[in-house]
Design an enzyme around this catalytic site. Structure first.
Site, PDB file in Angstrom:
ATOM      1  CB  CYS A   1      -0.968  -0.030   1.180  1.00 53.20           C
ATOM      2  SG  CYS A   1      -2.329   1.150   1.024  1.00 53.20           S
TER       3      CYS A   1
ATOM      4  CG  HIS B   1      -3.644  -3.733   2.744  1.00 55.46           C
ATOM      5  ND1 HIS B   1      -2.725  -3.295   3.678  1.00 55.46           N
ATOM      6  CD2 HIS B   1      -4.222  -2.616   2.240  1.00 55.46           C
ATOM      7  CE1 HIS B   1      -2.760  -1.975   3.755  1.00 55.46           C
ATOM      8  NE2 HIS B   1      -3.658  -1.540   2.875  1.00 55.46           N
TER       9      HIS B   1
ATOM     10  CD  GLU C   1      -1.319  -6.555   4.764  1.00 57.37           C
ATOM     11  OE1 GLU C   1      -1.509  -5.397   5.156  1.00 57.37           O
ATOM     12  OE2 GLU C   1      -0.878  -6.834   3.631  1.00 57.37           O
TER      13      GLU C   1
END
Length: 381
Positions: free
Chosen positions: A132, A261, A263
């Protein structure tokens, strides 16, 4: 209370993967050092999803994770005089790391330190992953130091900037709070030029992927061509080709950044691809994996013995053995399945069909030495 686990094929298959994961965790020996350069490092839970993604990827690569928490503002030149001890300690942590990650965030504070960290990773060939804000920082650093745009910055940091390489690109409503962000799952289209890219290989050569977004600012489309001419490739874009979502730097061991993102979608048994590639690179394992790359392989998966009934014979690297019982086979064989390849029974629409379980692309661990390799066994080439 005596709880008896299910003995159907699917349950044993899943259980064996978790058992494999636990055994791998207990046998970790080598350590990989990752510098996390952020602006909220005093509260590590601010990056809990990033930490979990790193942990899951390290488990898949049989590595212990050692995070060096680096406060980005302590890397800036001003900190050398204001906080000299923190400045030198932070740079020491950064220089000792095998990989550098710059995660998401908002605001100006610490961004110049993040830029310094990206410069170090780019110039010294240290594996780098930007998430990001990390992607935007990577673009700013490259524009300044490689493309000659000395005043390159983000419109978020300076609304009056003369050379904004990152601009405000709302998806829905440019003024109403809540509508100014690009949120949720969005499609990323890999470009034709991405065919041989590391990131696309990590995603099993998928032409389109869906990942979760949470941001307002993105790369200025007007500067894309100038940046790509100098070596960065924007290999993933939105459906219209206007939003730059994934970038890679050529001639670097691993320099990848994503606007989304990754994750958010990590799982213990299925680490997210870009984090996995990052840890592989930081561990020195990525070249071997890419050399053994096949669309049939799925790095990060855990091998298991998929048993349908008690009479199934299982073929492994050590020969063929009868499965006396489900329990005996699970206890006696599954936990050592890292180096085993089994003949399996799959259930499709209620019909059992026997098939050979392919090599899943995960690291092969020598049980005695702990060495990790990605060499494909002859029978699976």
């Amino acid at each position: 209370m005596h709880v008896v686990p299910k003995e159907d094929a699917q349950s044993i298959h899943l259980w064996s993967k978790w058992r494999n994961l636990a055994d791998r965790h207990n046998k970790l020996q080598e350590t990989v050092k990752i510098a996390l350069v952020g602006k909220y490092t005093d509260l590590s839970d601010s990056y809990i999803s990033v930490v979990k993604a790193l942990e899951h990827s390290c488990l898949s690569c049989s590595r212990k994770l050692e995070i060096h928490w680096v406060e980005a503002s302590n890397l800036e030149h001003s900190a050398k005089h204001e906080f000299p001890i923190k400045y030198h300690e932070s740079w020491k942590s950064l220089c000792q790391a095998s990989g550098i990650i710059v995660p998401g965030g908002f605001g100006t504070r610490g961004t110049e330190g993040m830029i310094q960290a990206v410069t170090w990773a780019r110039e010294h060939k240290v594996p780098f992953l930007g998430i990001c804000l990390g992607l935007q920082i990577a673009v700013i650093e490259f524009a300044r130091n490689v493309c000659g745009m000395e005043d390159a910055t983000s419109a978020e940091f300076d609304p009056e900037a003369k050379n904004p390489v990152v601009i405000f690109m709302p998806e829905i409503d440019p003024t109403t709070m809540g509508g100014t962000m690009r949120l949720g799952s969005r499609s990323t289209i890999f470009t034709k030029e991405s065919k041989d890219s590391v990131t696309r290989k990590l995603y099993q050569d998928a032409p389109i992927i869906n990942e979760r977004h949470r941001h307002r600012y993105e790369v200025n489309p007007k500067v894309v061509s100038a940046i790509e001419e100098k070596g960065i490739s924007f290999i993933g874009r939105d459906e219209k080709g206007e939003r730059m979502i994934i970038l890679e730097l050529k001639d670097h061991p691993f320099f990848v950044a994503t606007q989304y993102h990754p994750e958010y979608k990590t799982r213990p048994l299925k680490p997210t691809p870009v984090f996995l590639g990052f840890i592989l690179a930081a561990s020195g394992l990525l070249p071997d994996y890419l050399a053994s790359y096949s669309q049939k392989n799925s790095l990060g998966r855990y091998d298991s013995i998929f048993i349908e009934n008690e009479t199934l014979e299982t073929t492994t690297a050590q020969g063929t053995t009868p499965a006396k019982s489900v329990a005996d086979k699970v206890v006696g064989g599954v936990h050592s399945a890292l180096n085993q390849f089994s003949e399996t029974t799959n259930v499709v629409d209620g019909v059992a069909e026997k098939k050979e379980e392919p090599w899943l692309g995960g690291p092969l661990v020598n049980q005695k030495s702990g060495a990790v390799t990605f060499a494909v066994p002859d029978e699976h080439k």
